[in-house]
Enzyme design. Structure first.
Site, mmCIF file in Angstrom:
data_model
loop_
_atom_site.group_PDB
_atom_site.id
_atom_site.type_symbol
_atom_site.label_atom_id
_atom_site.label_comp_id
_atom_site.label_asym_id
_atom_site.label_seq_id
_atom_site.Cartn_x
_atom_site.Cartn_y
_atom_site.Cartn_z
ATOM 1 N N GLY A 284 0.818 -1.206 0.000
ATOM 2 C CA GLY A 284 0.000 0.000 0.000
ATOM 3 C C GLY A 284 0.852 1.256 0.000
ATOM 4 N N ASP B 118 5.763 -10.765 5.700
ATOM 5 C CA ASP B 118 5.365 -11.995 5.005
ATOM 6 C C ASP B 118 6.274 -12.316 3.824
ATOM 7 O OD1 ASP B 118 3.281 -12.301 6.740
ATOM 8 O OD2 ASP B 118 1.735 -11.618 5.364
ATOM 9 N N GLY C 52 1.074 -15.024 7.636
ATOM 10 C CA GLY C 52 1.081 -15.297 6.191
ATOM 11 C C GLY C 52 -0.334 -15.276 5.637
#
EC number: 2.7.1.11
Lengths: 342, 342, 342, 342
Positions: free
Chosen positions: D105, D128, D171
């Protein structure tokens, strides 16, 4: 009330937690104020102060070292001026009590100052765990955990190469770290200052281990002396900081073992990493409780006293009791560990 | 002499060290032999045995879990047959003594078997540290270190996001893990079963922390109850293993705190990682010493007794003494910690 | 197919994970069988074998050391008999391929054997990370993590006493461990074999750090040489195992720094704990993948090849490529780190 | 030049090391100045700044979290005012460049701002490890090490009780943490979002493990979906922070496994401790290098670019390249790991 705190002597995980515990406890009593003397007694005799409050001690319980710094200055030696000078410094800086965190030397100085009428209380500090009157001193647990983890690691290398490895840990006069780390890591022999052993005995252990197909791992305290070895050769009595770089007792033992047994032998010395860095949770709790309880001693004006651990309780004892002789490993504890040897 | 050992109840770092300590100590007495009962009392009632010797216990002091396996079988319940059956198993397998390592249930069973004339001694095991008669039980130190390290980690996330984080640790009836890990990690509030608190009090602490510009971190024992909260909602009394997956007390508190204070709040539960894996050096030493001392109890035929830690000594106590009521956090210890709150 | 695996040279975290990865991968191909040669090439020339299967390698990924043992035997030296003898051993024991895990010496031997027509593939092993053709070698990450944690700990002691501490880490010809641990721990100077520096330059860094009120921490690789210092004094070229106990480069530097700057300086050498024990997760994954991929090389009969890490991929390279010259720290990487110095 | 840095999104070990690396690198160019925007883009749109210099970033490489704070504010959403407002803030505060540290983002916002003519460069951040264009992102290594250590611990409890334990790790869209921690800890099954599997397949693995006499340990990424399970039930797509406390995928799987296999099964979720606290040495080095290299991008005015790791090199790539699709676990990597299952 305005309390001054100092930390003296070698580094020890938990010093900052003592400071934080004392400051936070004190901050609950309205009107209390806290200052730190910088670099141990040197900060007292030179009036080198820093302000301590809730904000200053934020996050300190898990921080190694001491934000006050440390030194080996003794207030009764050299140009320190003794009780008179310290009395003057306290008066000039409106300090009502000294909270001294240190080992045998610092506590003895604290006792003598208290006898001279000064308002001093103590918190015992010895990474070697060799002060009487307290079951454990902070920092010791961390040192044992670090030493144990190192011996765990070293063992796999000993096994892979079928070597004997001699690991030297701290402990100049008392073998507590070697005793605990050696038991925890399953060492095949533990050698401590309190129990001189002959090279013949050590090699008997080594051979017996090898005979069972294993790689011998020996944990030795820096102050261990071979039976018959003079102190001059063992470096005993020299400060770890001042000890000449001739190598320590592990460096003496490894080649002797190799010569006597024919088994390849190596030495490794754990060094400074044992006495610095993040304290274990055990030491943080102990140090915090000691720091808090020391403020109670101040409030109760128990000058010449110090805090100590007995079982799970923090108690008050006279510094006299803690310093008149060191707490050595008793023979029963050594024999208990020796059941697991060889 | 032929001794059988069993480990019962929840996993606990140090079980293998107890087994190793007992076997190694025993192997020094000529003629002694050791067997393990598999999966706790189930192995006793079913005569499910494994041979234990020096070789079997090699390297065990640092290994988590129990090589014997564990279960929650109670010899006095169901089709176990009670003392008569166990007596028969011992006779048929020429076993002269049982060394039972377990918590309140196991020790109570051990005591009842001893009262029925069976040769049984105990080693106390409780990760929650809630057995009376022993200063500390093995496994507890490891759990506190793991929980403290987790709270240390979680704190930075709380600070980065200016959130309140509620961390749930083990402790169904006693708050020892929360007390120690909370003190060590500098938690802003510690909530334990022994000390119900209202949500209003908790939010007062949270707001006070936030007011000083910090992100509140709360350590809560799984058995904590809010003042006025019924046991049904708090899940107290349910076994950690059996507790339905509704979420624990942290999952209840976090949204309440957020609703009352407007501060974003999150919950995290530390779970199984607290009770498994490599034991700390402290627990390895304690467990090894307890295992060794338990063999002394057997040799001395002190049936119905167990070993315990008092200060730095391993002593013998009657199981009765250890089991007649749990060792809860005394109010003074909670108040000591609470000095550091808010 | 019947594959034989050997581990050779100094201990390195991840050796067991390579063995496990190879055995488990191989066990998926029906008809495959695995044996281990004990103590490196010595086990090959002496036909000293052990059977390896799924059960034997259980739990090995996290276990330090090597269950096969290691040695520094070179199959081309002494009475080993060279390719002819090895060829005979393989035939007599119906072994179709050798999977050799080792450093430059072992890989060179593997290449020469392959050139002589023997079915050999390699897995690169160097704790110092100094083999070309692979981005990283297993064990290196663990060594860096251990060294970094030690420097973190030592730093607090340096600060408490306002001392300079020189920390010696592994790295005889290449300074990768010093570079990474020094950057990670925020060392004030990093000294590596590839970049001789004068004592004047080092003291300039030390003084600049002290000038900013901090305690200088220097990380030095064992193979570092002072500008103008002959190799004889630096011990470079001596094996860490064989190096006489004169003390290492840190023991030489600390008193020189103290003499030149007047700042109390101490040395500490991390030693064997850097190369043994539980591998980091990073090294377990890397070693497992390398072991698995080496079986592919065997299946594809890529004799004289070895596996290597490129980015995130395991690739196959000729051993020639990996051994024709060592992978040293490039000047750009040193300059990048040096931006953070002083 | 005056550079402003911000850290955005979820906590990640290494954020402070990026800040320190950037500030120290920049301080070597005379005339450079550094400021931090507080709480991510919120600090940009509100001009909430703090001065950053050598002193401010002291000791930061090993400190978890971010001294700047973080938030999930998006400069293109709500009342932020978009590029015009940010342009005005930069002008008013004489800031010549923005160095944005964040995930998909934040990097997308950085790219759009650069396209609108603003001087912005990026540093990729994702615990992640699911951003394309970089081999690894900082924080991931630490998360894997923490998760692996937890699974190591949990395994002994599974074995002691002969239970199946399902461990949930982070995750949401990519299974990298599960893949690495699962391989490192020797999990018997690894379940990731990229590879839906049926409960039948999972139970086949569980039964096969049990059949070999072992206690099954399964590592599952929070975003894993059972074949046939709708997203609504899997909670996929919900933010870890916002996810209702219904329990995660581990809480769904454990009872299903127990029901299908008859093997007692438990779930545990590792939670926040995976993403906070002291970074590993690997992450400190990577984050420091990325922070330093990002300053080079600024000096070279490579607006719209970001730094990335390729092999052992830090390179510059267009943000476009990193954000156009996530980096998922390729099927080959999953199959490689699956060789070790069951």
């Amino acid at each position: 009330m305005r309390i001054g705190i100092l930390t003296s002597g070698g580094d020890c995980p938990g010093l900052n937690a003592v400071i934080r515990g004392a400051v936070l406890k004190s901050s609950r009593f309205p009107g209390n104020e806290f200052v730190g003397f910088k670099y141990g007694w040197r900060g007292v005799v030179n009036a080198d102060l820093m302000h301590l409050d809730r904000q200053t001690v934020r996050g300190l319980s898990k921080q190694g070292g001491t934000i006050l710094g440390s030194s080996r200055t003794n207030p009764f030696e050299g140009p320190c001026g003794g009780p008179e000078n310290i009395s003057r410094v306290l008066k000039e800086n409106r300090i009502d009590a000294i909270l001294a965190v240190g080992g045998e030397g610092t506590l003895t100085a604290a006792r003598r100052l208290a006898e001279a009428g000064l308002p001093v209380v103590g918190v015992p500090k010895t990474i070697d765990n060799d002060l009487a009157a307290t079951d454990y001193s902070f920092g010791f647990n961390t040192a044992v955990e670090i030493a144990t983890e190192a011996v765990d690691r070293i063992r796999t290398t000993a096994e892979s190469h079928q070597r004997c490895i001699v690991v030297e840990v701290m402990g100049r006069n008392a073998g507590w770290i070697a005793l605990h780390a050696g038991m925890a890591a399953g060492a095949h022999a533990i050698l401590i200052p309190e129990q001189p052993r002959s090279i013949a005995q050590i090699c008997e252990w080594v051979n017996s281990v090898r005979h069972r197909g294993r790689a011998p791992v020996i944990v030795v305290a820096e102050g261990f002396v071979l039976e018959g070895m003079t102190e001059a050769h063992s470096h005993k009595g020299l400060d770890a900081f001042e000890r000449p770089r001739l190598g320590g007792i592990a460096d003496i033992l490894a080649p002797m073992i190799e010569a006597h047994t024919g088994i390849e032998s190596r030495a490794t010395t754990l060094g400074f990493a044992q006495r610095g860095g993040v304290p274990s949770a055990y030491d943080r709790v102990l140090a915090t409780r000691l720091g808090m309880a020391a403020v109670d001693l101040v409030v109760q004006e128990q000058w010449g006293s110090m805090v100590a651990l007995r079982g799970t309780k923090i108690v008050s004892v006279s510094i006299e009791e803690a310093t008149h002789k060191p707490k050595l490993v008793p023979v029963q504890r050594y024999e208990e560990a020796a059941f697991l040897f060889g």
